[in-house]
Write a protein that holds these residues in place. Structure first.
Motif, PDB file in Angstrom:
ATOM      1  N   MET A   1     -13.368   3.052  -0.731  1.00 22.10           N
ATOM      2  CA  MET A   1     -11.955   2.593  -0.613  1.00 22.10           C
ATOM      3  C   MET A   1     -11.998   1.531   0.901  1.00 22.10           C
ATOM      4  N   HIS A   5      -6.780  -2.074   2.548  1.00 17.34           N
ATOM      5  CA  HIS A   5      -5.505  -1.509   2.171  1.00 17.34           C
ATOM      6  C   HIS A   5      -5.080  -0.430   2.643  1.00 17.34           C
ATOM      7  N   PHE A   6      -5.436  -0.081   3.644  1.00 20.94           N
ATOM      8  CA  PHE A   6      -5.038   1.334   4.327  1.00 20.94           C
ATOM      9  C   PHE A   6      -3.498   1.148   4.725  1.00 20.94           C
ATOM     10  N   TYR A   9      -1.927   2.084   1.628  1.00 20.29           N
ATOM     11  CA  TYR A   9      -2.179   3.445   1.291  1.00 20.29           C
ATOM     12  C   TYR A   9      -1.261   4.329   2.232  1.00 20.29           C
ATOM     13  N   MET A  12       2.332   4.385   0.917  1.00 19.83           N
ATOM     14  CA  MET A  12       2.456   5.107  -0.459  1.00 19.83           C
ATOM     15  C   MET A  12       2.266   6.519  -0.296  1.00 19.83           C
ATOM     16  N   VAL A  13       1.263   7.207   0.585  1.00 16.43           N
ATOM     17  CA  VAL A  13       1.105   8.575   0.916  1.00 16.43           C
ATOM     18  C   VAL A  13       2.389   9.214   1.245  1.00 16.43           C
ATOM     19  N   ALA A  43      -2.831  10.643   6.517  1.00 19.59           N
ATOM     20  CA  ALA A  43      -2.176   9.312   6.995  1.00 19.59           C
ATOM     21  C   ALA A  43      -2.839   8.918   8.324  1.00 19.59           C
ATOM     22  N   MET A  46      -6.267   7.497   8.260  1.00 23.92           N
ATOM     23  CA  MET A  46      -6.408   6.109   7.610  1.00 23.92           C
ATOM     24  C   MET A  46      -5.769   5.252   8.778  1.00 23.92           C
ATOM     25  N   GLU A  50      -7.868   2.225  10.387  1.00 28.81           N
ATOM     26  CA  GLU A  50      -7.539   0.786  10.123  1.00 28.81           C
ATOM     27  C   GLU A  50      -7.447   0.123  11.555  1.00 28.81           C
TER      28      GLU A  50
END
Length: 500
Positions: A1, A5-6, A9, A12-13, A43, A46, A50
């Motif tokens: 991963m 893209h975090f 993501y 989205m989560v 989240a 991530m 990030e």
């Protein structure tokens, strides 16, 4: 991963979980609570990764699909946006853990799923506003945030909360319309919606269309100022924040208004540019409103006996500090403003959570009835005291460092008179906050001796409050942890080639 893209993501989560909450068939209980906390925890991890990626590598732009930034959606991930996302998720996680027990006394059990759906949409929209580099998507996220903010107040389903949420809705609608008109005017003269593209175009067109640019700035800053509750556009905030469920109050005052302030920072410096903002006089006007907000918010707070209304008016004053830093149009001022965004988020969350705990256990809201409460609820009042000392600006707290940086910034900008305003505002903060602490720890209630007891609130509420207060102390004792990141991010907003 891949870390790149975090940001997507994370959104989205949050969005997927928000959409699936209403589909829950089992009754609200521990299983759902653990799932909800776990989702936020994922989240948060991530967001941390990030931030580390941006600090180790460099800021970057993220475009969706194969569309170029000027046509498609673009996120700009810099040091401060990554830091702010981590702060939002940290405080949201702690506030939600606090809410697991507190909400049982505030709203009906049948509304729990609805409440958390709204909260996750609210967090989703805040993070979207932080990352987006597109004016139209900023507006879309802003509208989601506005609607969910109103709904997490109205969900309490009492007359005062419904009235407060209606006032909030009407003022928010005015703010939304003015922001949209400003975006339309900017698009009219630049033909762009991407913030970076507008910044490149505006230096060539602003002398041709100065009135359009001035009107656009006026509309957008006024609209966001309504939502951020700067004086005198603040009249919705005291009712909304004081009547809402305590977790909602902490989210609204600690985080939501900061998303709108951050949007103003983007417009002034990333979209229009520092030099144009100064040339057309926007920065000078903001100083006036910042000073008014700092002083009048404190004056109104002095007259409030309801503890949550006093905290709400205090937020009006504290927003003035952030606006002052932005209005100085300097790197030091901008850094101080962003530092206070983070500092105030922790301090005000700690204050609202501890005030909510007092109401949860005793039902008392009147500050005149809190004699001896420090012995009945020592942990709660210690957390409250840390928040208070930060608001006043006592050394060792994050609030002291905010005012220190702001003081240095106003002197550097050649405005020593504003240092007097900072000191006077801090004095007023002491006048309406310190009596609460004095009453809590030094006054004895009639018929009850001063004997220390353990707080009778649930452990989830206690732990959340303490962690938020510790966060404020850590920022105060080690300010470089935050300021170093902010100073790396400042050139993203105030660059030598922006808006020239």
């Amino acid at each position: 991963m891949s870390n790149i893209h975090f940001p997507v993501y994370i959104l989205m989560v949050l969005l997927i979980f928000a959409v699936t909450i209403p589909l829950q068939r089992k009754p609200y209980g521990r299983r759902f609570q653990l799932l909800m906390v776990s989702i936020l925890g994922i989240a948060w991890i991530m967001a941390l990764l990030e931030l580390l990626k941006v600090l180790w590598d460099a800021p970057y732009s993220y475009t969706f699909g194969s569309y170029p930034a000027g046509i498609g959606i673009e996120f700009l991930v810099d040091e401060f946006s990554a830091l702010m996302t981590l702060i939002v998720l940290t405080l949201s996680l702690l506030i939600i853990i606090y809410s697991l027990k507190d909400l049982e006394h505030e709203i009906e059990s049948s509304r729990m799923y609805s409440y958390y759906t709204l909260v996750f949409l609210l967090i989703f929209s805040m993070i979207g506003m932080i990352f987006t580099n597109d004016m139209f998507n900023l507006y879309v996220f802003m509208e989601i945030l506005s609607i969910t903010s109103v709904a997490i107040i109205a969900i309490k389903k009492k007359k005062d909360t419904l009235m407060a949420s209606m006032k909030y809705l009407m003022m928010g609608a005015i703010g939304s319309v003015t922001v949209l008109m400003g975006i339309a005017l900017i698009y009219m003269v630049t033909g762009q919606l991407n913030m970076s593209a507008i910044n490149q175009e505006i230096s060539a067109v602003w002398r041709l269309y100065p009135r359009n640019i001035l009107l656009a700035m006026g509309f957008m800053i006024t609209g966001f100022s309504i939502k951020a509750a700067i004086f005198p556009l603040h009249n919705w905030l005291p009712d909304a924040h004081s009547t809402a469920p305590t977790p909602s109050s902490a989210l609204l005052s600690g985080l939501v208004v900061k998303a709108y302030v951050f949007s103003i920072a983007k417009i002034m410096y990333r979209v229009v540019g520092k030099n144009i903002s100064v040339d057309i006089g926007i920065a000078d006007y903001l100083i006036i409103f910042a000073v008014l907000s700092m002083m009048m918010g404190s004056v109104f707070a002095l007259t409030q006996r309801d503890i949550k209304r006093r905290l709400a008016y205090s937020s009006v004053s504290q927003i003035g500090y952030i606006f002052l830093g932005l209005a100085l149009a300097s790197e030091m001022g901008f850094s101080a403003a962003l530092f206070h965004v983070v500092s105030h988020a922790f301090m005000k969350s700690a204050l609202f959570l501890s005030a909510g705990s007092i109401i949860y256990l005793t039902g008392k809201r009147d500050v005149k009835n809190l004699d001896g409460i420090g012995y009945e609820m020592p942990i709660t009042m210690t957390v409250f005291s840390i928040g208070v000392l930060g608001m006043i600006g006592i050394p060792g707290t994050s609030g002291f460092m905010s005012k220190w940086y702001l003081g240095l910034a106003v002197l550097d900008a050649g405005h020593p008179e504003l240092l007097i305003v900072l000191l006077l505002s801090s004095f007023l903060n002491a006048l309406y906050y310190l009596p609460i602490i004095v009453s809590a720890f030094l006054r004895e209630r009639p018929g009850k001796p001063l004997e220390m007891h353990r707080d009778g609130i649930p452990e989830t509420m206690k732990v959340s409050m303490v962690l938020v207060a510790l966060g404020s102390l850590v920022i105060g004792l080690f300010p470089h942890l935050v300021m170093d990141i902010i100073q790396q991010a400042v050139p993203t907003f105030i660059g030598s080639g922006m808006g020239l």
